[in-house]
Write a protein that holds these residues in place. Structure first.
Motif, mmCIF file in Angstrom:
data_model
loop_
_atom_site.group_PDB
_atom_site.id
_atom_site.type_symbol
_atom_site.label_atom_id
_atom_site.label_comp_id
_atom_site.label_asym_id
_atom_site.label_seq_id
_atom_site.Cartn_x
_atom_site.Cartn_y
_atom_site.Cartn_z
ATOM 1 N N LEU B 76 115.867 66.005 10.204
ATOM 2 C CA LEU B 76 115.694 64.710 9.552
ATOM 3 C C LEU B 76 115.250 64.879 8.102
ATOM 4 C CD1 LEU B 76 113.877 62.763 12.393
ATOM 5 C CD2 LEU B 76 116.305 62.808 11.848
ATOM 6 N N THR B 77 115.602 63.911 7.299
ATOM 7 C CA THR B 77 115.152 63.940 5.902
ATOM 8 C C THR B 77 113.704 63.485 5.826
ATOM 9 O OG1 THR B 77 115.778 61.668 5.542
ATOM 10 C CG2 THR B 77 117.454 63.316 5.087
ATOM 11 N N ASP B 78 113.067 63.710 4.668
ATOM 12 C CA ASP B 78 111.670 63.312 4.483
ATOM 13 C C ASP B 78 111.502 61.812 4.701
ATOM 14 O OD1 ASP B 78 111.392 65.892 3.877
ATOM 15 O OD2 ASP B 78 110.501 65.607 1.881
ATOM 16 N N GLY B 79 112.452 61.043 4.199
ATOM 17 C CA GLY B 79 112.374 59.587 4.326
ATOM 18 C C GLY B 79 112.397 59.169 5.801
ATOM 19 N N GLU B 80 113.315 59.792 6.557
ATOM 20 C CA GLU B 80 113.408 59.456 7.979
ATOM 21 C C GLU B 80 112.126 59.837 8.729
ATOM 22 O OE1 GLU B 80 118.030 59.849 9.307
ATOM 23 O OE2 GLU B 80 117.131 61.618 8.349
ATOM 24 N N LEU B 81 111.600 60.984 8.356
ATOM 25 C CA LEU B 81 110.359 61.441 9.002
ATOM 26 C C LEU B 81 109.221 60.466 8.720
ATOM 27 C CD1 LEU B 81 110.405 65.312 8.315
ATOM 28 C CD2 LEU B 81 110.636 64.180 10.525
ATOM 29 N N LEU B 82 109.145 60.033 7.467
ATOM 30 C CA LEU B 82 108.083 59.113 7.066
ATOM 31 C C LEU B 82 108.201 57.798 7.835
ATOM 32 C CD1 LEU B 82 105.708 58.886 5.132
ATOM 33 C CD2 LEU B 82 107.245 57.936 3.408
ATOM 34 N N GLU B 83 109.449 57.329 7.933
ATOM 35 C CA GLU B 83 109.720 56.095 8.676
ATOM 36 C C GLU B 83 109.234 56.214 10.115
ATOM 37 O OE1 GLU B 83 113.891 54.299 9.195
ATOM 38 O OE2 GLU B 83 113.590 54.570 7.027
ATOM 39 N N LEU B 84 109.611 57.361 10.692
ATOM 40 C CA LEU B 84 109.252 57.651 12.085
ATOM 41 C C LEU B 84 107.744 57.614 12.275
ATOM 42 C CD1 LEU B 84 111.127 58.465 14.445
ATOM 43 C CD2 LEU B 84 110.473 60.822 14.001
ATOM 44 N N LEU B 85 107.070 58.272 11.338
ATOM 45 C CA LEU B 85 105.616 58.362 11.416
ATOM 46 C C LEU B 85 104.994 56.975 11.318
ATOM 47 C CD1 LEU B 85 103.437 60.589 11.554
ATOM 48 C CD2 LEU B 85 103.290 60.473 9.075
ATOM 49 N N GLN B 86 105.505 56.180 10.363
ATOM 50 C CA GLN B 86 104.914 54.852 10.159
ATOM 51 C C GLN B 86 105.211 53.938 11.334
ATOM 52 O OE1 GLN B 86 106.552 54.377 6.316
ATOM 53 N NE2 GLN B 86 104.604 54.781 5.268
ATOM 54 N N ALA B 87 106.361 54.149 11.998
ATOM 55 C CA ALA B 87 106.721 53.293 13.121
ATOM 56 C C ALA B 87 105.913 53.629 14.360
ATOM 57 C CB ALA B 87 108.209 53.419 13.403
ATOM 58 N N GLN B 88 105.633 54.908 14.561
ATOM 59 C CA GLN B 88 105.087 55.324 15.852
ATOM 60 C C GLN B 88 103.571 55.543 15.855
ATOM 61 O OE1 GLN B 88 106.758 56.028 18.766
ATOM 62 N NE2 GLN B 88 108.790 55.468 18.009
ATOM 63 N N ALA B 89 102.992 56.017 14.741
ATOM 64 C CA ALA B 89 101.574 56.361 14.772
ATOM 65 C C ALA B 89 100.727 55.098 14.711
ATOM 66 C CB ALA B 89 101.251 57.274 13.594
ATOM 67 N N PRO B 90 99.520 55.153 15.306
ATOM 68 C CA PRO B 90 98.645 53.984 15.253
ATOM 69 C C PRO B 90 98.268 53.670 13.797
ATOM 70 C CG PRO B 90 97.676 55.768 16.569
ATOM 71 C CD PRO B 90 98.977 56.262 16.059
ATOM 72 N N ALA B 91 98.147 52.409 13.486
ATOM 73 C CA ALA B 91 97.903 51.971 12.112
ATOM 74 C C ALA B 91 96.605 52.551 11.551
ATOM 75 C CB ALA B 91 97.874 50.450 12.046
ATOM 76 N N ARG B 92 95.594 52.663 12.407
ATOM 77 C CA ARG B 92 94.295 53.156 11.941
ATOM 78 C C ARG B 92 94.415 54.599 11.427
ATOM 79 N NH1 ARG B 92 90.170 54.795 15.073
ATOM 80 N NH2 ARG B 92 91.473 54.386 16.863
ATOM 81 N N ARG B 93 95.137 55.427 12.194
ATOM 82 C CA ARG B 93 95.330 56.823 11.801
ATOM 83 C C ARG B 93 96.128 56.908 10.493
ATOM 84 N NH1 ARG B 93 92.896 60.639 11.750
ATOM 85 N NH2 ARG B 93 94.587 62.159 11.819
ATOM 86 N N LEU B 94 97.136 56.020 10.383
ATOM 87 C CA LEU B 94 97.966 56.019 9.179
ATOM 88 C C LEU B 94 97.130 55.740 7.947
ATOM 89 C CD1 LEU B 94 101.227 54.248 10.359
ATOM 90 C CD2 LEU B 94 100.987 56.592 9.509
ATOM 91 N N ARG B 95 96.218 54.734 8.093
ATOM 92 C CA ARG B 95 95.355 54.398 6.949
ATOM 93 C C ARG B 95 94.475 55.586 6.582
ATOM 94 N NH1 ARG B 95 95.067 49.309 9.328
ATOM 95 N NH2 ARG B 95 93.071 49.745 10.341
#
Lengths: 278, 418
Positions: B76-95
């Motif tokens: 996957l490209t960096d953009g796709e990976l980032l999308e994946l991460l933002q879609a799946q990881a809990p919002a608190r961890r992302l922040r």
């Protein structure tokens, strides 16, 4: 020259024979290079040298002979305080060098040994290059002159220069036994000492090497006083001017070598030199 | 002469056959002893290797195949990976991650490891030994399919570049020995830098200067006895002196250098290194003394006869000539120090370090300590980690010994040009 205070080296006594004689007469307070007075040496309970009175004449070769264990090597080592390295050895009495007792307090054995050099039974060069073997002693004793020249002169004096001039940088261990022993002599004369003590210097060598060293002694005595301990009576007869015979720690007889061998005064000397014991 | 010796030469019965038979029995016994030693070493190595490699079953919190519709994550490209991460990881961890560093600015590998840690959360469900993996693969496959239908079976080398290059953490799949390697290295450095000069100096005094009297004989006897003192006793000493008594010094507080945020109360690399230095000091003193004894006295005599002082004799001739043997002793001491565990436990090796040691005032752990801790964990995967760490320790030891041997050869060549 005194042994207790720091002074510059005396004039170059090793430069040329003529000069050497001059300085010899110059410093000649007494005709004796070394004078032992009532010297006693003990190893623990063993009395190795008893009441030795011996005068070693300047610029001569004196041989010390006697059977094994008679104390001749012990006495020799006492002349430059090398016996102190043996644990349990005690010396009392006097050994005069330039009128000064080398055993008196305040005399540093390092300074004694610097003026009274020694050559050992087995060739024992340093595990360094030929050059360094000769230069090291001069360097630690603060030699200020041209080191290359000193090394060459010393090697020439010990009749080794022609054999090693192309391998000065090689290890001394690569030399033959006889060459190593002459290197040890060069190492000792590089300090321009006054006396050379030789402890059976040829006993580990073959006859050819022995002959070379014996003929070397005649050269060396013009510059240095030599005391040589030997097992070999023929050698004593060939190389020495005076001979001292020791037995069981006593000095039995000392005198002109020819006189001692031809007309020994003491019966024990006669028995020994005629090969009846020893 | 006839076959029989004449009577004047009688009186001997050489029993040669009997003597030869006896010699043969002894020879066999020596061979057996040597073989037994080799076999036990081989068994040791095999048992370590057996645990260091083998199949593992990994289970994920989210199945990676479902996450990417069957594509490999790494493709996957960096953009796709980032999308994946933002879609799946809990919002608190992302922040929280965003606060550390902007997610968009992170590289491919970092995004991959973030997805693994935050979304996939791999865990080891089962681990097998190398012997099982090689000879019983079919059983492993069936068993893992039956027990862990959602698990992935793969061959894993527990000893890997990432294992060597990663700092300690709690997850068996991503932990590493870098923290322990750094700790070992720093501790040994302190220990050898202290013990070698001190030990050689003490040996020179005892061998070249000391007179043979009751005091020196007592000192000598004490050194021999100290070499045999159990290492835990040195640990107690280190704890009392370097950790407790000299805490301000060993923690670096007196220099204002105490490692920030990781106050160690004296339980530092320095304290551990000094404790190990005490431990190996007698070994170094004794081996150096033996080295000095092996130098013939004629060498000393020839130097002293030139008017050299004792110090010049020792420095210019005796020490260079014995340097090779001194280094051999140092190698032995080093090997002993590197494997010590007990005294370091007492001195306060950290059970779990979140930060690599940065200097001599840092808290520490070492490889043996790490191995000890992993082997004492009940989960089987830690046994495999311990095996990999043991191989690392042995490798490190070999490397350090190789350095020491090279140094020894150089010293020998210098001390004796012939």
């Amino acid at each position: 020259m005194t042994l207790t205070e720091r002074r510059p080296l005396p004039p170059d006594t090793a430069a040329a024979p003529g000069q050497a004689e001059e300085t010899a007469t110059d410093t000649q307070a007494s005709p004796w290079a070394i004078e032992a007075q009532k010297l006693n040496i003990q190893y623990g309970d063993f009395h190795a040298v008893k009441n030795l009175d011996l005068r070693v004449p300047r610029n001569r070769v004196m041989a010390m002979i006697g059977p094994s264990g008679c104390g001749k090597s012990t006495a020799l080592r006492a002349f430059n305080r090398m016996n102190e390295l043996i644990p349990g050895a005690r010396a009392d009495g006097k050994v005069l060098f330039h009128g000064q007792d080398i055993y008196s307090p305040g005399v540093d054995p390092a300074r004694v040994r610097r003026w009274i050099g020694m050559v050992f039974q087995k060739p024992n060069p340093f595990p360094k290059s030929v050059y360094e073997n000769v230069a090291w002693g001069a360097r630690i004793n603060g030699y200020k002159g041209d080191m290359d020249e000193l090394v060459e002169n010393s090697l020439r004096q010990s009749a080794l220069w022609d054999e090693v001039k192309d391998k000065l940088k090689d290890s001394a261990y690569a030399l033959s036994g006889g060459q190593q022993q002459r290197l040890c002599i060069a190492r000792a004369v590089a300090l321009k000492p006054e006396v050379l003590l030789m402890d059976e210097p040829t006993s580990a060598l073959d006859p050819v090497s022995t002959a070379k060293i014996e003929s070397l002694l005649a050269e060396l005595k013009t510059r240095y006083t030599i005391v040589i301990v030997t097992h070999n009576m023929q050698q004593a007869g060939r190389v020495s001017d005076r001979t001292a015979f020791m037995l069981l720690g006593d000095l039995v007889e000392e005198g002109d070598t020819r006189e001692l061998f031809l007309n020994p005064r003491d019966e024990r000397t006669e028995n020994y030199i005629s090969g009846r014991f020893g | 002469m006839s076959g029989r010796p004449d009577p004047s030469r009688a009186g001997f019965d050489d029993r040669l056959d009997e003597r030869k038979a006896k010699a043969g029995r002894w020879k066999a016994a020596f061979l057996a002893a040597a073989s037994l030693a080799v076999v036990s070493l081989a068994v040791l190595v095999l048992s370590i290797v057996d645990d260091a490699f083998g199949y593992v079953v990994i289970r994920y919190a989210v199945n990676p195949a479902e996450l990417t519709d069957g594509r490999e994550l790494a493709e996957l490209t960096d953009g796709e990976l980032l999308e994946l991460l933002q879609a799946q990881a809990p919002a608190r961890r992302l922040r929280a991650l965003e606060r550390e560093a902007p997610l968009a600015g992170r590289g491919h590998d970092e995004l991959l490891s973030l997805i693994e840690a935050e979304i996939l959360k791999p865990e080891i469900a089962a681990a097998y030994s190398l012997a099982e993996s090689l000879f019983d693969k079919r059983r492993i496959v069936e068993e893992s399919k039956a027990e862990f239908p959602d698990g992935y079976l793969s061959f894993r080398s527990w000893l890997s570049p990432s294992f060597l290059g990663s700092s300690l953490n709690a997850k068996p799949l991503s932990t590493g020995v870098l923290t322990a390697i750094k700790g070992t290295f720093l501790t040994i450095l302190v220990a050898m830098a202290t013990a070698l000069p001190l030990g050689v100096a003490a040996a020179v005094w005892l061998e070249e200067y000391a007179r043979d009297n009751w005091l020196n004989r007592l000192i000598q006897a004490s050194i021999y006895n100290l070499a045999g003192v159990p290492s835990i006793v040195y640990g107690m000493l280190g704890l009392a002196v370097f950790v407790r008594l000299l805490a301000p010094l060993s923690s670096g507080a007196v220099f204002g250098l105490a490692a920030e945020g990781m106050e160690a109360n004296g339980r530092t690399v320095l304290a551990a290194g000094l404790t190990l230095a005490l431990l190996v000091l007698p070994v170094i003193v004794i081996s150096t003394q033996e080295a000095l004894k092996a130098i013939p006295s004629t060498l000393r005599a020839s130097s002293l006869a030139l008017g050299a002082t004792r110090w010049q004799t020792v420095w210019h001739h005796v020490l260079p000539a014995s340097a090779g043997r001194v280094m051999t002793g140092a190698v032995l001491a080093l090997s002993r120090a590197i494997g010590e565990t007990a005294p370091l436990v007492v001195v306060g090796a950290s059970t779990f370090l979140t930060q690599d040691p940065t200097g001599i005032f840092s808290p520490f752990t070492t490889l043996p300590i790490q191995i000890y801790q992993w082997t004492s964990r009940p989960q089987p995967e830690f046994r495999h980690l311990a095996a990999a760490a043991i191989i690392t320790l042995l490798g490190l030891m070999l490397i350090l010994n190789a350095f020491a041997i090279v140094a020894r050869q150089k010293a020998r060549a210098k001390g004796n040009p012939s």
